[in-house]
Each structure stands twice: as C-alpha cells, then as structure tokens.
Write an enzyme that holds these catalytic residues in place. Structure first.
Site, mmCIF file in Angstrom:
data_model
loop_
_atom_site.group_PDB
_atom_site.id
_atom_site.type_symbol
_atom_site.label_atom_id
_atom_site.label_comp_id
_atom_site.label_asym_id
_atom_site.label_seq_id
_atom_site.Cartn_x
_atom_site.Cartn_y
_atom_site.Cartn_z
ATOM 1 N N LYS A 1 2.577 -4.107 6.301
ATOM 2 C CA LYS A 1 2.828 -4.192 4.857
ATOM 3 C C LYS A 1 4.328 -4.128 4.547
ATOM 4 O O LYS A 1 4.812 -4.827 3.652
ATOM 5 C CB LYS A 1 2.074 -3.067 4.123
ATOM 6 C CG LYS A 1 0.571 -3.303 4.063
ATOM 7 C CD LYS A 1 0.253 -4.506 3.180
ATOM 8 C CE LYS A 1 -1.210 -4.837 3.102
ATOM 9 N NZ LYS A 1 -1.487 -6.071 2.338
ATOM 10 N N SER B 1 0.862 -1.184 0.000
ATOM 11 C CA SER B 1 0.000 0.000 0.000
ATOM 12 C C SER B 1 0.899 1.236 0.000
ATOM 13 O O SER B 1 2.002 1.201 0.549
ATOM 14 C CB SER B 1 -0.859 -0.008 1.255
ATOM 15 O OG SER B 1 -1.381 1.275 1.471
ATOM 16 N N SER B 2 0.387 2.340 -0.559
ATOM 17 C CA SER B 2 1.220 3.551 -0.618
ATOM 18 C C SER B 2 1.457 4.153 0.768
ATOM 19 O O SER B 2 2.294 5.037 0.919
ATOM 20 C CB SER B 2 0.587 4.589 -1.543
ATOM 21 O OG SER B 2 -0.707 4.924 -1.088
ATOM 22 N N CYS B 3 0.739 3.657 1.803
ATOM 23 C CA CYS B 3 0.972 4.209 3.148
ATOM 24 C C CYS B 3 2.261 3.684 3.776
ATOM 25 O O CYS B 3 2.610 4.074 4.882
ATOM 26 C CB CYS B 3 -0.211 3.956 4.056
ATOM 27 S SG CYS B 3 -0.417 2.234 4.465
ATOM 28 N N TYR C 1 -0.866 -0.687 10.096
ATOM 29 C CA TYR C 1 -1.068 -1.317 8.781
ATOM 30 C C TYR C 1 0.209 -1.202 7.942
ATOM 31 O O TYR C 1 0.639 -2.171 7.307
ATOM 32 C CB TYR C 1 -2.232 -0.604 8.098
ATOM 33 C CG TYR C 1 -2.598 -1.104 6.732
ATOM 34 C CD1 TYR C 1 -3.174 -2.353 6.562
ATOM 35 C CD2 TYR C 1 -2.399 -0.307 5.604
ATOM 36 C CE1 TYR C 1 -3.541 -2.804 5.304
ATOM 37 C CE2 TYR C 1 -2.764 -0.745 4.341
ATOM 38 C CZ TYR C 1 -3.335 -1.997 4.200
ATOM 39 O OH TYR C 1 -3.692 -2.437 2.948
ATOM 40 N N HIS D 1 -13.037 3.734 2.968
ATOM 41 C CA HIS D 1 -12.126 4.767 2.455
ATOM 42 C C HIS D 1 -12.964 5.932 1.920
ATOM 43 O O HIS D 1 -14.175 5.816 1.739
ATOM 44 C CB HIS D 1 -11.259 4.196 1.334
ATOM 45 C CG HIS D 1 -10.233 3.223 1.825
ATOM 46 N ND1 HIS D 1 -10.423 1.862 1.773
ATOM 47 C CD2 HIS D 1 -9.023 3.408 2.391
ATOM 48 C CE1 HIS D 1 -9.367 1.258 2.279
ATOM 49 N NE2 HIS D 1 -8.502 2.165 2.669
HETATM 50 O O1 GFB Z 1 -9.456 7.139 2.178
HETATM 51 P P1 GFB Z 1 -9.077 7.497 3.551
HETATM 52 O O2 GFB Z 1 -9.914 6.964 4.658
HETATM 53 O O3 GFB Z 1 -7.614 7.035 3.864
HETATM 54 O O4 GFB Z 1 -9.098 9.099 3.699
HETATM 55 P P2 GFB Z 1 -6.100 7.575 3.691
HETATM 56 C C1 GFB Z 1 -8.522 9.951 2.756
HETATM 57 C C2 GFB Z 1 -8.805 11.394 3.099
HETATM 58 O O5 GFB Z 1 -10.205 11.648 2.914
HETATM 59 C C3 GFB Z 1 -8.512 11.809 4.541
HETATM 60 C C4 GFB Z 1 -10.736 12.357 4.012
HETATM 61 O O6 GFB Z 1 -7.936 13.098 4.532
HETATM 62 C C5 GFB Z 1 -9.897 11.845 5.181
HETATM 63 O O7 GFB Z 1 -9.984 12.734 6.282
HETATM 64 N N1 GFB Z 1 -12.171 12.116 4.138
HETATM 65 C C6 GFB Z 1 -13.142 13.043 4.002
HETATM 66 C C7 GFB Z 1 -12.791 10.950 4.447
HETATM 67 N N2 GFB Z 1 -14.348 12.542 4.256
HETATM 68 C C8 GFB Z 1 -14.170 11.229 4.534
HETATM 69 C C9 GFB Z 1 -15.073 10.160 4.862
HETATM 70 O O8 GFB Z 1 -16.284 10.321 4.971
HETATM 71 N N3 GFB Z 1 -14.492 8.926 5.041
HETATM 72 C C10 GFB Z 1 -13.151 8.712 4.933
HETATM 73 N N4 GFB Z 1 -12.666 7.469 5.125
HETATM 74 N N5 GFB Z 1 -12.284 9.710 4.650
HETATM 75 C C11 GFB Z 1 -5.704 5.077 4.115
HETATM 76 C C12 GFB Z 1 -4.991 4.287 5.151
HETATM 77 O O9 GFB Z 1 -5.319 6.383 4.312
HETATM 78 O O10 GFB Z 1 -5.365 4.764 2.797
HETATM 79 C C13 GFB Z 1 -4.834 2.871 4.796
HETATM 80 O O11 GFB Z 1 -5.629 4.475 6.378
HETATM 81 C C14 GFB Z 1 -4.584 2.592 3.336
HETATM 82 O O12 GFB Z 1 -3.779 2.393 5.549
HETATM 83 C C15 GFB Z 1 -5.430 3.453 2.431
HETATM 84 O O13 GFB Z 1 -3.252 2.792 3.021
HETATM 85 C C16 GFB Z 1 -5.102 3.315 0.973
HETATM 86 O O14 GFB Z 1 -5.749 7.764 2.261
HETATM 87 O O15 GFB Z 1 -5.826 8.752 4.560
#
Ligand code: GFB
Length: 309
Positions: free
Chosen positions: A141, A108-110, A137, A180
């Site tokens: 990975k 994953s890119s994280c 996570y 996500h």
């Molecule tokens: O996709 P996401 O949950 O994961 O959130 P990450 C991406 C961005 O979207 C963050 C914003 O800045 C969130 O605050 N966001 C806005 C929201 N509204 C929402 C919402 O309703 N739900 C969610 N989920 N986000 C993940 C990692 O990071 O990326 C994992 O936690 C994994 O480890 C994945 O690598 C690909 O991109 O921040």
C-alpha cells in the site's frame, strides 16, 4: 467528475468498491465501468492495458486489492505483497498512459508505524517500523501511495490517495479464518446464540484499540474527494475515519448486546493482538467539511440485520 463521466470502479464486488458503485448510481452517475475478476485480471499487465486502451475511462476508483484480517495477512504475506503490487502498478501506470483525468487509490491505516504517536497524522508515514502481522500488505500500500505521488511529480497526473481506518458494512467477508474482527465477531456471536453455545472465543487480549468506519461513509468521502479535490489540495494522501476508537473488548460487548447473546466471552491469548492502537487523526478531512455520519452502534445494527437476511 460529472454525471456523464466514464468512471471505472476497480474492485466493484468488494466491500468498498460496491459501496462506491451503489452511491454513484444513486446520485445519477450513468457511465460506470466495472469488470469481474474473471473478465479482467488486474494482476495481468496486458489485460489491464487492453482494457484501458479500449474503454478509455476518465476517472478511476482503485478499490481492488487482496485484503483480509490479521490471520490472513500473517498467513499469506507473499500473496498480499504480490497481488497488491501488481494491481497497483498495472492500474496506476495504465491510467497515466491513457490520460485518466483523476484516480483515487485506497490505502489502509496499517501503513503507519506500529508504535507511531496517536492519533495518526498523515506525516507519520515512513517514520518507524511497521506492524509485523501486516507488513507485506502495508509495504504494497505504501508503494501505491508513493507511485501516485511520483507520477504526479514527474508526469503531472492528478492521482490522490486515501487512508481508511478499519471498515465494516455490506459485502464484508465473513470467513472465520480470513475476515476482519467486525465480521468475525458478528458471525461468532450470531452462531453461538443460534446454537446455544455457552461461550464465544475472541482472539487476543481484548485490549487493542481500533477505529471503525461504515463503508457507506467511506464511499461518501471518496466521492466527495473525487468530485472536488485535487492532489495539490490534499497533498500526498488523506486519512478517512471517525476520529474515535474503542477496545476490542468494548467491541465484543457491543456486538454481544446487539446480537442478544447471553453467554460468556473468553479471550484467546494465543492469537495475535496486532497493532496496540490505530486511531486516525482526521483534522485534515474535517477541514474539508466532511464528517462520518453513521454512529458505530447504528452501523453494527444495520450490518447485523443485513447479515441475518
Ligand atoms: O480486524 P483485524 O483482523 O485486523 O483484527 P487489524 C483486529 C483486532 O481484533 C486484533 C482482534 O487485535 C485481533 O486479534 N480479534 C479478536 C479478531 N477476535 C477476532 C476474530 O475472531 N477475528 C479477527 N480477524 N480478529 C488489519 C490488517 O489489522 O487491519 C490489514 O491485518 C488491514 O492489513 C486491516 O489494514 C484494516 O486491525 O489488526
């Protein structure tokens, strides 16, 4: 890998595994192996060993993982590190013991440091501190990537790793708490439109930048790598992305338009932003002649149609 090879897709019901399965089937691969979690618990070493010994897969796509969005990652870090380490250790080791010809591990890119220069080149791995919201996570990975590398070094296996950017597509998780951002916003805007709600809440400031790849493109790249490239061709791992990112604010506007919602967007600053930017450098991938083919707007429209159905 040829059309009669025995191929195990670990995680075939997840977003990536199911996309790989669909694509392999449509290309005529005929000997696919897959098991539900009830049939085979990948965190159980004995079950995994018995499965590999009895079924003898020749190729393995390791797409099984505990995954989730920013909130799930920060709320359940123990589950994220435990389940992912167990799955990787069991499957990668069993693949070695049972003479698997090639394994593809999904990272994953994280895994990259939170403040690494952008775009993220493969060599930035382990050059700085990780993002706290998904450290558990990411550590799991990174362990999987290094496990593949060290097995190749010591045992001469051909285990390759890929680092996808943020993915979206069919079979995504739409649970508001654990999803996500892409799935979360599709659901929020759709429900707000349906219920005539005056506003939609988007987490964070809207300023983080993310890169989004449709999972069908991801599956296409994974199959190409499995068919044609070895560990010595690509090195320790290879990024898979589009090479373009957008802000969460731009994403929210785009989804709002696609859904046809006319209310307001409110940014909830009490929710975490996570990493400020995650944009992959895809030079290495482009050198192999592969490029993403699904444009973001088209991809979201497709997913929204599937979601409504
Ligand atoms: O996709 P996401 O949950 O994961 O959130 P990450 C991406 C961005 O979207 C963050 C914003 O800045 C969130 O605050 N966001 C806005 C929201 N509204 C929402 C919402 O309703 N739900 C969610 N989920 N986000 C993940 C990692 O990071 O990326 C994992 O936690 C994994 O480890 C994945 O690598 C690909 O991109 O921040």
């Amino acid at each position: 890998m040829n059309k009669n090879s025995r191929i195990f897709i670990a995680g075939h019901r997840g977003m990536v595994g199911s996309a790989i399965k669909r694509k392999l089937e449509s290309r005529g691969y005929s000997d696919l192996l897959y098991r539900t979690r009830g049939e085979l618990d990948l965190t159980n070493q004995q079950s995994v060993n018995e499965f590999f010994t009895s079924q003898k897969p020749e190729y393995v796509f390791l797409a099984a993982a505990k995954v989730g969005g920013i909130m799930a990652n920060s709320t359940y870090p123990a589950e994220f590190i435990y389940e992912n380490l167990m799955i990787e250790a069991n499957v990668i080791h069993a693949a070695y013991v049972n003479g698997v010809k090639k394994l593809l591990f999904l990272g994953s890119s994280c895994i990259y440091p939170r403040l690494a220069p952008q775009p993220l080149k493969e060599e930035y791995l382990l050059t700085g501190e990780l993002e706290v919201t998904n450290e558990a996570y990411a550590i799991a990975k990174i362990a999987g990537i290094r496990m593949c590398k060290h097995y190749n070094q010591q045992y001469g296996t051909n285990f390759i790793s890929v680092m996808p950017t943020n993915l979206y597509g069919p079979n995504d998780n739409y649970d508001p708490k654990t999803s996500h951002v892409m799935a979360a916003l599709i659901r929020k805007f759709h429900e707000a439109k349906k219920n005539n709600e005056p506003e939609v809440i988007v987490w964070g400031t809207g300023s983080p930048r993310r890169e989004f790849l449709h999972v069908d493109d991801m599956a296409d790249a994974c199959i190409l790598l499995m068919e044609k490239y070895t560990f010595s061709d690509i090195g320790e791992f290879i990024n898979i992305g589009t090479g373009r990112d957008i802000t969460i604010r731009e994403l929210a506007e785009l989804i709002k338009n696609i859904v046809g919602y006319h209310g307001k967007i409110i940014y909830d600053h009490s929710k975490p932003d996570g990493t400020p930017q995650k944009l992959l450098d895809v030079t290495k991938l482009h050198r192999l002649g592969w490029k993403a083919s699904i444009q973001l707007k088209d991809g979201i429209e497709r997913v929204y149609r599937e979601y409504i159905q």
